[in-house]
Design a protein around this motif. Structure first.
Motif, mmCIF file in Angstrom:
data_model
loop_
_atom_site.group_PDB
_atom_site.id
_atom_site.type_symbol
_atom_site.label_atom_id
_atom_site.label_comp_id
_atom_site.label_asym_id
_atom_site.label_seq_id
_atom_site.Cartn_x
_atom_site.Cartn_y
_atom_site.Cartn_z
ATOM 1 N N GLN A 15 0.608 -5.615 6.818
ATOM 2 C CA GLN A 15 1.867 -5.921 6.158
ATOM 3 C C GLN A 15 1.873 -5.267 4.786
ATOM 4 O O GLN A 15 0.824 -5.102 4.169
ATOM 5 N N GLN A 66 4.215 -5.131 0.992
ATOM 6 C CA GLN A 66 5.291 -5.671 0.155
ATOM 7 C C GLN A 66 5.841 -4.535 -0.702
ATOM 8 O O GLN A 66 5.079 -3.734 -1.252
ATOM 9 N N TYR A 113 2.250 4.842 5.851
ATOM 10 C CA TYR A 113 3.679 4.659 6.073
ATOM 11 C C TYR A 113 4.477 5.870 5.592
ATOM 12 O O TYR A 113 4.245 6.370 4.485
ATOM 13 N N ALA A 142 11.998 1.322 2.121
ATOM 14 C CA ALA A 142 11.504 0.766 3.375
ATOM 15 C C ALA A 142 10.323 1.569 3.868
ATOM 16 O O ALA A 142 10.202 2.764 3.575
ATOM 17 N N TYR A 153 12.370 0.852 10.633
ATOM 18 C CA TYR A 153 11.573 0.474 9.471
ATOM 19 C C TYR A 153 11.129 -0.976 9.581
ATOM 20 O O TYR A 153 11.935 -1.869 9.805
ATOM 21 N N ALA A 154 9.836 -1.189 9.356
ATOM 22 C CA ALA A 154 9.254 -2.518 9.539
ATOM 23 C C ALA A 154 9.354 -3.383 8.286
ATOM 24 O O ALA A 154 9.422 -4.606 8.386
ATOM 25 N N TYR A 155 9.325 -2.748 7.131
ATOM 26 C CA TYR A 155 9.258 -3.505 5.883
ATOM 27 C C TYR A 155 10.302 -2.981 4.905
ATOM 28 O O TYR A 155 10.531 -1.768 4.814
ATOM 29 N N TRP A 156 10.879 -3.936 4.156
ATOM 30 C CA TRP A 156 11.954 -3.612 3.224
ATOM 31 C C TRP A 156 11.720 -4.289 1.879
ATOM 32 O O TRP A 156 11.167 -5.395 1.820
#
Length: 124
Positions: A1, A3, A32, A97, A111-114
């Motif tokens: 994960q 942030q 990423y 992202a 996109y997995a994370y924002w």
């Protein structure tokens, strides 16, 4: 994960410049591809720019090509969006992202994370 925290937004006159930053923490940043998106009131979130994992490949929306530059510093876990020659139609909340695909994507759903977004307002 991972942030993501954006910064650098604000109010600027048409023709001016802003530099957005997106700081990442958590999993290794360099795995990423990183993208910038924006969302204006009453509109869908739209793609702005993407940079590959290494920073060697970039791609831009036609609406910002030649005015915006995306870059990243993997040592600093940060991705940037330099915005020049800003126009009132660039007014939006800007989001960064993270995408696990090497080259990244123009699609929101990839996109997995924002991040939480930063407001950019361009006055005429």
């Amino acid at each position: 994960q991972v942030q993501l925290v954006e910064s650098g937004g604000g109010l600027v006159q048409a023709g001016g410049s802003l530099r957005l930053s997106c700081a990442a923490s958590g999993r290794t940043f360099s795995i990423y591809a990183m993208g910038w998106f924006r969302q204006a009131p009453g509109k869908e979130r739209e793609f702005v720019a993407v940079v590959s994992r290494s920073g060697g490949n970039t791609y831009y929306a036609d609406s910002v090509k030649g005015r915006f530059t995306i870059s990243r510093d993997n040592a600093e876990n940060t991705v940037y969006l330099q915005m020049n020659s800003l126009k009132p139609e660039d007014t939006a909340v800007y989001y960064c992202a993270a995408d696990l695909h090497n080259l990244g994507s123009t699609k929101v759903g990839e996109y997995a994370y924002w991040g939480q977004g930063t407001q950019v307002t361009v006055s005429s």
